[in-house]
Each structure stands twice: as C-alpha cells, then as structure tokens.
Design a protein around this motif. Structure first.
Motif, PDB file in Angstrom:
ATOM      1  N   VAL A   1      20.652  55.856  56.159  1.00  0.00           N
ATOM      2  CA  VAL A   1      20.192  56.984  56.967  1.00  0.00           C
ATOM      3  C   VAL A   1      18.739  56.733  57.369  1.00  0.00           C
ATOM      4  CG1 VAL A   1      19.820  59.470  57.008  1.00  0.00           C
ATOM      5  CG2 VAL A   1      21.732  58.528  55.727  1.00  0.00           C
ATOM      6  N   PRO A   2      18.440  56.726  58.677  1.00  0.00           N
ATOM      7  CA  PRO A   2      17.039  56.553  59.099  1.00  0.00           C
ATOM      8  C   PRO A   2      16.175  57.719  58.628  1.00  0.00           C
ATOM      9  CG  PRO A   2      18.545  56.252  60.949  1.00  0.00           C
ATOM     10  CD  PRO A   2      19.347  56.776  59.812  1.00  0.00           C
ATOM     11  N   LYS A   3      14.912  57.451  58.480  1.00  0.00           N
ATOM     12  CA  LYS A   3      13.980  58.479  58.020  1.00  0.00           C
ATOM     13  C   LYS A   3      13.917  59.614  59.049  1.00  0.00           C
ATOM     14  CE  LYS A   3       9.332  59.089  56.285  1.00  0.00           C
ATOM     15  NZ  LYS A   3       8.056  58.461  55.958  1.00  0.00           N
ATOM     16  N   GLY A   4      14.018  60.834  58.557  1.00  0.00           N
ATOM     17  CA  GLY A   4      13.966  61.999  59.428  1.00  0.00           C
ATOM     18  C   GLY A   4      15.330  62.531  59.834  1.00  0.00           C
ATOM     19  N   HIS A   5      16.398  61.828  59.496  1.00  0.00           N
ATOM     20  CA  HIS A   5      17.750  62.283  59.833  1.00  0.00           C
ATOM     21  C   HIS A   5      18.371  62.969  58.634  1.00  0.00           C
ATOM     22  CE1 HIS A   5      18.539  60.027  63.689  1.00  0.00           C
ATOM     23  NE2 HIS A   5      17.356  59.570  63.316  1.00  0.00           N
ATOM     24  N   ALA A   6      19.253  63.899  58.883  1.00  0.00           N
ATOM     25  CA  ALA A   6      19.955  64.593  57.808  1.00  0.00           C
ATOM     26  C   ALA A   6      20.980  63.660  57.182  1.00  0.00           C
ATOM     27  CB  ALA A   6      20.648  65.839  58.343  1.00  0.00           C
ATOM     28  N   ASP A   7      21.182  63.813  55.870  1.00  0.00           N
ATOM     29  CA  ASP A   7      22.166  62.979  55.179  1.00  0.00           C
ATOM     30  C   ASP A   7      23.592  63.297  55.631  1.00  0.00           C
ATOM     31  OD1 ASP A   7      20.188  61.729  53.741  1.00  0.00           O
ATOM     32  OD2 ASP A   7      20.322  63.143  52.060  1.00  0.00           O
ATOM     33  N   SER A   8      23.806  64.484  56.140  1.00  0.00           N
ATOM     34  CA  SER A   8      25.140  64.894  56.556  1.00  0.00           C
ATOM     35  C   SER A   8      25.408  64.650  58.045  1.00  0.00           C
ATOM     36  CB  SER A   8      25.343  66.375  56.256  1.00  0.00           C
ATOM     37  OG  SER A   8      24.390  67.141  56.971  1.00  0.00           O
ATOM     38  N   ALA A   9      24.468  64.055  58.744  1.00  0.00           N
ATOM     39  CA  ALA A   9      24.648  63.803  60.182  1.00  0.00           C
ATOM     40  C   ALA A   9      25.745  62.762  60.398  1.00  0.00           C
ATOM     41  CB  ALA A   9      23.348  63.314  60.801  1.00  0.00           C
ATOM     42  N   PRO A  10      26.623  62.969  61.366  1.00  0.00           N
ATOM     43  CA  PRO A  10      27.705  62.006  61.581  1.00  0.00           C
ATOM     44  C   PRO A  10      27.180  60.669  62.096  1.00  0.00           C
ATOM     45  CG  PRO A  10      27.732  63.687  63.287  1.00  0.00           C
ATOM     46  CD  PRO A  10      26.714  64.096  62.286  1.00  0.00           C
ATOM     47  N   VAL A  11      27.855  59.615  61.671  1.00  0.00           N
ATOM     48  CA  VAL A  11      27.479  58.264  62.070  1.00  0.00           C
ATOM     49  C   VAL A  11      28.099  57.903  63.417  1.00  0.00           C
ATOM     50  CG1 VAL A  11      27.660  55.832  61.412  1.00  0.00           C
ATOM     51  CG2 VAL A  11      27.231  57.566  59.687  1.00  0.00           C
ATOM     52  N   ASN A  12      29.306  58.381  63.647  1.00  0.00           N
ATOM     53  CA  ASN A  12      30.054  57.974  64.835  1.00  0.00           C
ATOM     54  C   ASN A  12      30.364  59.158  65.763  1.00  0.00           C
ATOM     55  OD1 ASN A  12      31.826  59.208  63.090  1.00  0.00           O
ATOM     56  ND2 ASN A  12      33.536  57.890  63.595  1.00  0.00           N
ATOM     57  N   PHE A  13      29.379  59.930  66.117  1.00  0.00           N
ATOM     58  CA  PHE A  13      29.576  61.065  67.022  1.00  0.00           C
ATOM     59  C   PHE A  13      29.871  60.548  68.426  1.00  0.00           C
ATOM     60  CE2 PHE A  13      27.855  64.388  69.885  1.00  0.00           C
ATOM     61  CZ  PHE A  13      28.740  65.389  69.550  1.00  0.00           C
ATOM     62  N   ARG A  14      31.032  60.927  68.980  1.00  0.00           N
ATOM     63  CA  ARG A  14      31.458  60.475  70.307  1.00  0.00           C
ATOM     64  C   ARG A  14      31.792  61.688  71.171  1.00  0.00           C
ATOM     65  NH1 ARG A  14      36.081  56.764  68.054  1.00  0.00           N
ATOM     66  NH2 ARG A  14      36.422  58.784  67.113  1.00  0.00           N
ATOM     67  N   PRO A  15      30.836  62.180  71.949  1.00  0.00           N
ATOM     68  CA  PRO A  15      31.078  63.407  72.725  1.00  0.00           C
ATOM     69  C   PRO A  15      32.148  63.243  73.802  1.00  0.00           C
ATOM     70  CG  PRO A  15      28.902  62.507  73.192  1.00  0.00           C
ATOM     71  CD  PRO A  15      29.465  61.708  72.070  1.00  0.00           C
ATOM     72  N   LYS A  16      32.317  62.041  74.355  1.00  0.00           N
ATOM     73  CA  LYS A  16      33.356  61.852  75.385  1.00  0.00           C
ATOM     74  C   LYS A  16      34.752  62.013  74.788  1.00  0.00           C
ATOM     75  CE  LYS A  16      30.693  58.865  78.404  1.00  0.00           C
ATOM     76  NZ  LYS A  16      30.579  57.540  79.020  1.00  0.00           N
TER      77      LYS A  16
END
Length: 96
Positions: free
Chosen positions: A37-52
């Motif tokens: 997880v990059p610094k400043g990102h939430a641990d629960s943020a999705p890795v593969n978010f695909r809005p399309k």
C-alpha cells in the motif's frame, strides 16, 4: 409513459445497479500477494478498481430491471392496490 419519465426511471435503476455491482470483483491489498500500500492510501482501498467494467455491468443490470418495470407498467400485473396490505383508510363524513 413520457420519454422523460423513461430516462429518469432508467437513471434511478442505473445508479442503484451501480451500487449493487460495485463490490463484485474488487480485491484489497490483503487479498493480492506482493502488493504494498503506498503511503497515504487506505489499507482497504481496492487494488483493481475498474470503473468501465462497473459501468458496463450496471448498464446491463439496469436494462434488465427497467425492462421488467416497463413490462409490468404496460401489462399492469402488479398494481398499487396489490401492494396495499393494510386496506383502504376509513372515509369520514366529508368524503376524505
């Protein structure tokens, strides 16, 4: 039914569908091996978010739901009276 009503009701179905299909297929960093997880990102943020993909799935689901709604609207299979489980309210002397 007016075309503006069709657009508005389909838009409501689309937003509902987008929220329904959004969590499917998402992975958090805990579920993916070797992803930090990059610094400043939430641990629960999705890795593969695909809005399309989410928009495509929401469009398909909304089209199906709206089709079922419109067919019911045209054929009157389920009406407001069918959903009235408590009966009609009593009428007073003034007719209200």
């Amino acid at each position: 039914m007016n075309w503006t009503s069709i657009i508005a009701i389909y838009a409501l179905f689309w937003v509902l569908s987008a929220f329904l299909v959004m969590p499917f297929g998402l992975r958090t960093p805990d579920q993916v091996d070797g992803h930090e997880v990059p610094k400043g990102h939430a641990d629960s943020a999705p890795v593969n978010f695909r809005p399309k993909v989410i928009a495509f799935r929401a469009t398909l689901l909304a089209a199906g739901l709206f089709s079922a709604y419109y067919v019911n609207y045209a054929a009157q299979w389920i009406t407001v009276d069918d959903l009235n489980f408590f009966g009609r309210p009593p009428v007073d002397d003034l007719g209200y």
